[in-house]
Design an enzyme around this catalytic site. Structure first.
Site, PDB file in Angstrom:
ATOM      1  N   ASN A 186       0.794  -1.235   0.000  1.00 34.30           N
ATOM      2  CA  ASN A 186       0.000   0.000   0.000  1.00 34.30           C
ATOM      3  C   ASN A 186       0.829   1.289   0.000  1.00 34.30           C
ATOM      4  O   ASN A 186       0.342   2.330  -0.402  1.00 34.30           O
ATOM      5  CB  ASN A 186      -1.025  -0.002   1.144  1.00 34.30           C
ATOM      6  CG  ASN A 186      -0.393  -0.051   2.510  1.00 34.30           C
ATOM      7  OD1 ASN A 186       0.781  -0.368   2.648  1.00 34.30           O
ATOM      8  ND2 ASN A 186      -1.171   0.257   3.526  1.00 34.30           N
ATOM      9  N   CYS A 189      -3.170   0.669   7.013  1.00 39.07           N
ATOM     10  CA  CYS A 189      -3.237  -0.033   8.296  1.00 39.07           C
ATOM     11  C   CYS A 189      -3.835   0.879   9.357  1.00 39.07           C
ATOM     12  O   CYS A 189      -4.506   0.431  10.278  1.00 39.07           O
ATOM     13  CB  CYS A 189      -1.862  -0.547   8.705  1.00 39.07           C
ATOM     14  SG  CYS A 189      -0.623   0.742   8.788  1.00 39.07           S
ATOM     15  N   GLU A 196       5.220  -4.188  11.804  1.00 34.88           N
ATOM     16  CA  GLU A 196       4.099  -3.253  11.773  1.00 34.88           C
ATOM     17  C   GLU A 196       2.973  -3.938  11.018  1.00 34.88           C
ATOM     18  O   GLU A 196       3.100  -4.248   9.829  1.00 34.88           O
ATOM     19  CB  GLU A 196       4.499  -1.956  11.064  1.00 34.88           C
ATOM     20  CG  GLU A 196       3.424  -0.887  11.175  1.00 34.88           C
ATOM     21  CD  GLU A 196       3.239  -0.089   9.895  1.00 34.88           C
ATOM     22  OE1 GLU A 196       2.075   0.131   9.513  1.00 34.88           O
ATOM     23  OE2 GLU A 196       4.247   0.295   9.288  1.00 34.88           O
TER      24      GLU A 196
HETATM   25  O1  G3H Z   1      -0.667   1.100   6.048  1.00 32.34           O
HETATM   26  C1  G3H Z   1       0.076   1.424   6.974  1.00 32.34           C
HETATM   27  C2  G3H Z   1       0.763   2.729   6.939  1.00 32.34           C
HETATM   28  O2  G3H Z   1       1.836   2.735   7.854  1.00 32.34           O
HETATM   29  C3  G3H Z   1      -0.183   3.867   7.193  1.00 32.34           C
HETATM   30  O3  G3H Z   1       0.444   5.068   6.946  1.00 32.34           O
HETATM   31  O4  G3H Z   1      -1.063   6.573   8.243  1.00 32.34           O
HETATM   32  O5  G3H Z   1       0.563   7.454   6.579  1.00 32.34           O
HETATM   33  O6  G3H Z   1      -1.467   6.218   5.837  1.00 32.34           O
HETATM   34  P1  G3H Z   1      -0.419   6.404   6.914  1.00 32.34           P
END
Ligand code: G3H
Length: 478
Positions: A158, A288, A254
């Protein structure tokens, strides 16, 4: 018909074909076509890639810090020069909108520059023996931070650029070598950032990009004795599996989340609506940190729900090039899963307010009211644009439901009473709690962590550097 590009993996400072002859088709999430092919390397090639990092890492750690910094800063500059080319691939490969794809590259260049500065400002420390009872001023320790060796960086689909470099840059500036294994869907974006890396003149073998199916080489490289530390971002199931390899091997994971937005009776509803909309639906909820459930106090539930419904109905839906909020999901399997979750939620009696429409991998934004804790949608992580509203009678009930999740990544609390919001934040089992804001990882220098099934260890620039280095004491006895 234009020819399909075959991308090579990167080892020994060169892009090469795998001798396996095996290629993996990368399909566009939103058009029925293959956008490119990547190499499916063999275990022997993974062995060779890892082995070659060993002497390269020693020389790299010995290279002047300002030389390492200069190369990393040049890479940041090069990413900006190549930004449109990289963004084009991000968009086609993972279905991110053009604007978000471009932003991801810029965010990544900033990330590298900050990482370099962070490490430059990390100084060795010292301690004197005389500060301990019975100790001597003739004994003192120089405490240095030294690299762990070869870091295995496994990144998700993503954020194929940002979440990759979030591992690579801290590893490299602190003197580690890296074996970089991107998600298969995301592997072409990975090749693109390594093309930029290759242009600036890093020594051979300090970074190897290996591509292949996780099911073929994932476990093999994770268990490999040549790997000294693993940094992984991805799904909770894979993360749990990887953690079984963590015996004597440091690891930072993570993983997923089911981030709640708790809306108290005294919340600023305009603010809550704006933050929930952006938190839940941007990139179709494929973050996430997306808001994945709303726990709203009965006193303001009708108002909040009515306003959310209006906003969800107005969301733009379409293809990434047009920059809508809602884009097709990453693949058919993900869209099938979300569609099944929506069907199940309707079948068990929640109120469908908006959505339940699908065209291929495009799931229209969906909003449910009166979701209850016996429904799957109250607990499962859709990674799609579907949001359940659970009505609660009190802050205590909201906290109880928030904490009953297997996940604990982030949470949001909306209240105009700061003391109340801070009290709730203190009771939520999550890595971070955002007061009057959406759940999100950035700014990227903040520590970022999940508890329970959301992760292990801490990311965030300084924390990632800590995780990829260890202290070494040189004790001087006069
Ligand atoms: O999908 C997991 C990422 O660490 C979320 O990052 O909060 O910048 O969208 P973000």
């Amino acid at each position: 018909m234009s020819e399909i590009t075959t991308y090579q993996y990167y080892v020994g400072g060169k892009f090469v074909n795998s001798t396996s002859g095996n290629l993996i088709d990368i399909e566009c999430p939103y058009e029925d076509r293959v956008i490119g092919r990547v190499q499916a390397i063999s275990k022997e090639e993974a062995d060779a890639a890892i082995a070659a990092t060993k002497s390269a890492q020693i020389a790299w750690a010995d290279t002047d810090l300002f030389k390492r910094a200069e190369l990393l800063n040049k890479w940041a500059d090069q990413l900006e020069i190549d930004a449109k080319d990289i963004a084009q691939i991000i968009m086609q490969e993972v279905g991110k909108t053009w604007n978000d794809a471009l932003k991801e590259v810029t965010r990544t260049a900033d990330f590298i520059r900050y990482t370099v500065q962070e490490f430059i400002h990390t100084n060795d420390s010292s301690m004197s023996g005389e500060n301990y009872p019975g100790g001597s001023k003739n004994k003192f320790a120089i405490i240095k931070r030294i690299p762990l060796g070869t870091i295995l960086a496994i990144s998700p689909f993503n954020y194929p650029v940002n979440l990759s470099v979030a591992k690579l840059a801290p590893a490299l500036i602190s003197g580690n070598a890296v074996v970089f294994k991107p998600a298969t869907q995301g592997a072409i974006s990975a090749v693109k950032i390594i093309e930029s890396f290759d242009k600036v003149g890093f020594p051979a073998d300090v970074l190897q990009l290996i591509t292949g199916k996780g099911s073929d080489i994932g476990d093999y490289v994770s268990e490999h004795e040549g790997i000294d530390m693993i940094s992984f971002t991805g799904g909770a199931t894979t993360g749990r599996h990887l953690s079984s390899f963590s015996t004597m091997k440091p690891m930072v994971l993570e993983l997923g989340g089911k981030d709640p937005a708790i809306v108290c009776a005294d919340a600023d509803i305009d603010k809550a609506v704006a933050e929930i909309m952006s938190g839940a639906y941007s990139y179709s909820g494929q973050r996430c940190t997306a808001i994945k459930r709303v726990l709203v106090n009965d006193a303001v539930a009708d108002d909040l729900v009515a306003r959310l419904k209006t906003e969800v109905e107005a969301l733009t839906v379409g293809m990434p090039i047009d920059n809508p909020v809602i884009v097709p999901l990453i693949n058919k399997g993900s869209a099938d899963y979300v569609a099944d979750l929506i069907a199940d939620t309707i079948a068990v009696g929640a109120d469908l307010l908006v959505g339940n429409k699908r065209e291929g991998n495009l799931i229209y934004p969906t909003l449910f009211d009166h979701v209850t804790t016996d429904m799957r949608l109250a607990w499962e992580e859709p990674f799609g644009p579907v949001l359940p509203i659970i009505r609660v009678a009190s802050d205590e009930e909201a906290i109880k439901i928030a904490n009953a999740s297997e996940y604990g990544l982030q949470a949001s609390v909306f209240s105009e009473n700061f003391s109340r919001a801070v009290a709730i934040a203190g009771k939520i089992e999550a890595g971070s709690v955002q007061i009057n804001g959406r759940t999100e990882r950035g700014p990227d220098h903040f520590p970022f962590l999940g508890v329970k099934n959301s992760g292990m260890g801490v990311h965030g620039i300084a924390k990632t550097i800590d995780a990829m280095t260890r202290e070494k004491l040189i004790v001087v006895n006069l």
